[in-house]
Design an enzyme around this catalytic site. Sequence first.
Site, PDB file in Angstrom:
ATOM      1  N   SER A 119     -29.642  49.427   3.140  1.00  0.00           N
ATOM      2  CA  SER A 119     -28.422  49.479   3.948  1.00  0.00           C
ATOM      3  C   SER A 119     -28.632  50.345   5.170  1.00  0.00           C
ATOM      4  CB  SER A 119     -27.252  50.095   3.189  1.00  0.00           C
ATOM      5  OG  SER A 119     -27.443  50.140   1.841  1.00  0.00           O
ATOM      6  N   HIS A 140     -30.200  42.164   4.835  1.00  0.00           N
ATOM      7  CA  HIS A 140     -29.154  43.027   4.288  1.00  0.00           C
ATOM      8  C   HIS A 140     -27.890  42.244   3.944  1.00  0.00           C
ATOM      9  CE1 HIS A 140     -26.081  46.431   4.808  1.00  0.00           C
ATOM     10  NE2 HIS A 140     -26.605  46.488   3.605  1.00  0.00           N
ATOM     11  N   GLU A 152     -27.488  40.685   7.623  1.00  0.00           N
ATOM     12  CA  GLU A 152     -28.143  41.243   8.806  1.00  0.00           C
ATOM     13  C   GLU A 152     -29.647  41.028   8.630  1.00  0.00           C
ATOM     14  OE1 GLU A 152     -25.239  44.874  10.182  1.00  0.00           O
ATOM     15  OE2 GLU A 152     -26.324  45.139   8.309  1.00  0.00           O
ATOM     16  N   ASN A 190     -22.866  48.749   8.708  1.00  0.00           N
ATOM     17  CA  ASN A 190     -22.741  50.063   8.067  1.00  0.00           C
ATOM     18  C   ASN A 190     -22.603  51.192   9.088  1.00  0.00           C
ATOM     19  OD1 ASN A 190     -22.672  49.251   5.460  1.00  0.00           O
ATOM     20  ND2 ASN A 190     -24.831  49.621   5.033  1.00  0.00           N
TER      21      ASN A 190
HETATM   22  N1  CAA Z   1     -18.501  39.098  -7.456  1.00  0.00           N
HETATM   23  C1  CAA Z   1     -18.402  37.769  -7.242  1.00  0.00           C
HETATM   24  N2  CAA Z   1     -17.278  37.200  -6.741  1.00  0.00           N
HETATM   25  C2  CAA Z   1     -16.235  37.998  -6.497  1.00  0.00           C
HETATM   26  C3  CAA Z   1     -16.260  39.384  -6.712  1.00  0.00           C
HETATM   27  C4  CAA Z   1     -17.462  39.930  -7.217  1.00  0.00           C
HETATM   28  N3  CAA Z   1     -17.586  41.239  -7.423  1.00  0.00           N
HETATM   29  N4  CAA Z   1     -15.067  39.907  -6.360  1.00  0.00           N
HETATM   30  C5  CAA Z   1     -14.319  38.887  -5.927  1.00  0.00           C
HETATM   31  N5  CAA Z   1     -15.021  37.738  -6.022  1.00  0.00           N
HETATM   32  C6  CAA Z   1     -14.585  36.405  -5.622  1.00  0.00           C
HETATM   33  C7  CAA Z   1     -13.477  35.899  -6.509  1.00  0.00           C
HETATM   34  O1  CAA Z   1     -14.005  35.232  -7.642  1.00  0.00           O
HETATM   35  C8  CAA Z   1     -12.746  34.953  -5.577  1.00  0.00           C
HETATM   36  O2  CAA Z   1     -13.483  33.738  -5.514  1.00  0.00           O
HETATM   37  P1  CAA Z   1     -12.717  32.337  -5.318  1.00  0.00           P
HETATM   38  O3  CAA Z   1     -11.910  32.446  -4.044  1.00  0.00           O
HETATM   39  O4  CAA Z   1     -13.840  31.358  -5.197  1.00  0.00           O
HETATM   40  O5  CAA Z   1     -11.865  32.150  -6.518  1.00  0.00           O
HETATM   41  C9  CAA Z   1     -12.901  35.623  -4.184  1.00  0.00           C
HETATM   42  O6  CAA Z   1     -14.003  36.503  -4.309  1.00  0.00           O
HETATM   43  C10 CAA Z   1     -11.656  36.418  -3.809  1.00  0.00           C
HETATM   44  O7  CAA Z   1     -11.442  37.378  -4.842  1.00  0.00           O
HETATM   45  P2  CAA Z   1     -10.006  37.897  -5.302  1.00  0.00           P
HETATM   46  O8  CAA Z   1      -8.992  36.825  -5.050  1.00  0.00           O
HETATM   47  O9  CAA Z   1     -10.137  38.448  -6.672  1.00  0.00           O
HETATM   48  O10 CAA Z   1      -9.753  39.169  -4.426  1.00  0.00           O
HETATM   49  P3  CAA Z   1      -9.516  39.338  -2.889  1.00  0.00           P
HETATM   50  O11 CAA Z   1      -8.971  38.130  -2.210  1.00  0.00           O
HETATM   51  O12 CAA Z   1      -8.784  40.601  -2.815  1.00  0.00           O
HETATM   52  O13 CAA Z   1     -10.986  39.538  -2.300  1.00  0.00           O
HETATM   53  C11 CAA Z   1     -12.824  40.905  -1.723  1.00  0.00           C
HETATM   54  C12 CAA Z   1     -11.851  40.495  -2.807  1.00  0.00           C
HETATM   55  C13 CAA Z   1     -13.649  39.688  -1.298  1.00  0.00           C
HETATM   56  C14 CAA Z   1     -13.733  41.959  -2.294  1.00  0.00           C
HETATM   57  C15 CAA Z   1     -12.011  41.417  -0.469  1.00  0.00           C
HETATM   58  O14 CAA Z   1     -11.155  42.429  -0.879  1.00  0.00           O
HETATM   59  C16 CAA Z   1     -12.896  41.957   0.640  1.00  0.00           C
HETATM   60  O15 CAA Z   1     -13.369  41.217   1.491  1.00  0.00           O
HETATM   61  N6  CAA Z   1     -13.079  43.298   0.665  1.00  0.00           N
HETATM   62  C17 CAA Z   1     -13.953  43.970   1.622  1.00  0.00           C
HETATM   63  C18 CAA Z   1     -15.311  44.090   1.030  1.00  0.00           C
HETATM   64  C19 CAA Z   1     -16.283  44.766   1.953  1.00  0.00           C
HETATM   65  O16 CAA Z   1     -15.947  45.386   2.947  1.00  0.00           O
HETATM   66  N7  CAA Z   1     -17.569  44.642   1.602  1.00  0.00           N
HETATM   67  C20 CAA Z   1     -18.641  45.278   2.359  1.00  0.00           C
HETATM   68  C21 CAA Z   1     -18.934  46.615   1.817  1.00  0.00           C
HETATM   69  S1  CAA Z   1     -20.236  47.393   2.723  1.00  0.00           S
HETATM   70  C22 CAA Z   1     -21.611  46.819   1.993  1.00  0.00           C
HETATM   71  O17 CAA Z   1     -21.620  46.150   1.023  1.00  0.00           O
HETATM   72  C23 CAA Z   1     -22.857  47.173   2.680  1.00  0.00           C
HETATM   73  C24 CAA Z   1     -23.590  48.293   2.154  1.00  0.00           C
HETATM   74  O18 CAA Z   1     -24.788  48.279   2.301  1.00  0.00           O
HETATM   75  C25 CAA Z   1     -22.950  49.488   1.631  1.00  0.00           C
END
Ligand code: CAA
Length: 496
Positions: A119, A140, A152, A190
């Site tokens: 990351s 990434h 990325e 990030n």
């Molecule tokens: N694994 C697999 N699928 C998942 C999941 C997981 N952990 N969590 C949610 N999903 C799927 C669900 O199954 C659902 O799929 P379908 O639409 O096909 O049914 C879809 O994602 C939407 O899930 P929910 O309806 O349960 O929940 P939501 O609409 O609130 O979405 C979320 C959840 C996608 C996590 C959304 O809240 C989001 O986009 N959050 C931001 C996440 C973010 O910022 N990520 C980046 C973090 S930084 C990083 O990762 C980089 C690093 O190096 C640190």
Amino acid sequence: MEIREVAVVGMGTMGAGIAEVFARAGISVVAIDVDAQALSRGMAALDASLARAVSRGKLTSSEQAQLLGRVRAAAGFGDAAGADLAIEVVPERLEVKRQIFAELDRVCRPDAILASNTSSLSVTSIAAGTKNPGRVIGLHFFNPAPVMRLVEVVSTVLTADGLPGEIASLARRLSKTPVQVSDRAGFVANALLLPYLNHAASLFERGYATAEDIDVAATAGLGLPMGPLALLDLIGLDTSLSVLDVLHTEFGGSRYMPTPLLRRLTEAGRTGRKAGRGFYTYPAAPQTSDNGNEPAAVPATVTLVGLGDAAETELASMIAAAGLNVTRNTGHPTDLVVIAAAPERPVLPEALAAGRPGQAVGLHLAGSGLAEVVRTALSTEAAVAAADALASRLGLQAVHSPDRPGFLVGALLYPHLADAVRMVQDCYASAADVDTAMRLGCGYPQGPFHLLDKAGLRQALDVLRAMYAEYGDPAFAPPPLLAEHAVASLGFTSAP
Ligand code: CAA
């Protein structure tokens, strides 16, 4: 080279998600983890994720079986020998990553591509320790990997010509959108996300606002899919801390210096969702809105003070539409004086000018259906409670903010947008790539530059200037590129 088989090294949450992404694209996966327990947990996570997709009707049972059939668990590196690409997904420690690349160097074919999901660590320094640094690249993914559409693609000065393009095509085959960047700490997403999350954690730590209000400010106020503290819990506080440490070493400055609470929570093992506890507890305790206090009465008449601008007009019509009386006469003895507040101006001077500062609070409408209730140093508890009751009557969700520049939503938003402008000013990424990265990597409904154009460059500039004047922190000083665009009335997302 056609990628038919991929080795995923490290079957933690991200590793399992990345294995799923490759398997879904029809690519065979060797899932490697030298820790047998971690390997079986990772395979179980993959199983659970596919089972959830089946239960939601997104995948048939036979597709699930085919997908699982493509993933082979392996406890040693020897199984990576046939891989066209090996990707390492292990914790952010350079010496661990280097060891893994040494193993991959030993077992993989000389033409195999070696990728790191780091990351924030230097892909260059990982590559430099390998036999063939030209075949090493950053790839990434974002958490949850099966859902977030960004990858990325990070090339170093050692990367062979053509490899970034090849990997970008692979990303598209995985149904992801690649953003190609050079090797700089945190890359695009990030480097923008973590300082914003860190700032949110520091506002919480300093008692600026409650955890819930900070998260609601981001979701209801900015339209983001998760609040910053909930997102820190999702990413993991330990991972976030490592990324911030690397960012701080590379760039310096308060935005990247991890707020002490992050380190303490990590030391305490409260690393977020995976530990069952971070800023919040998991699974979440049932919500109860009953705090034992009688809700305050909505005042029948509200004194409204403002500058006669759009914000005041909107508040006046909302209050009247809710069947309450509005008076502009500050001498009228009402229980509540509402100052139609703006994030670049303090509320207190207007509260003092109104003559009844105890009864006065600021009210600022932000985003859809959110009211920031701004208490000054002189606002009484009763006035704040009356403002909450008023917000509720107006159908607004209320968050509380001290009377500081930006209030709560703006204090989170504008420094984040300034970081994005600085990234473009540094010629590291284009505004379009920044927007793509934040939309597809972090689920923003609109990228930072669209948010900036929507909020107005003048407003952003004014709030940042006020924050810089108040706190003296250079991180809040508006970047020259923002000032130039504001003076020229030139949006970042529209053609000049
Ligand atoms: N694994 C697999 N699928 C998942 C999941 C997981 N952990 N969590 C949610 N999903 C799927 C669900 O199954 C659902 O799929 P379908 O639409 O096909 O049914 C879809 O994602 C939407 O899930 P929910 O309806 O349960 O929940 P939501 O609409 O609130 O979405 C979320 C959840 C996608 C996590 C959304 O809240 C989001 O986009 N959050 C931001 C996440 C973010 O910022 N990520 C980046 C973090 S930084 C990083 O990762 C980089 C690093 O190096 C640190």
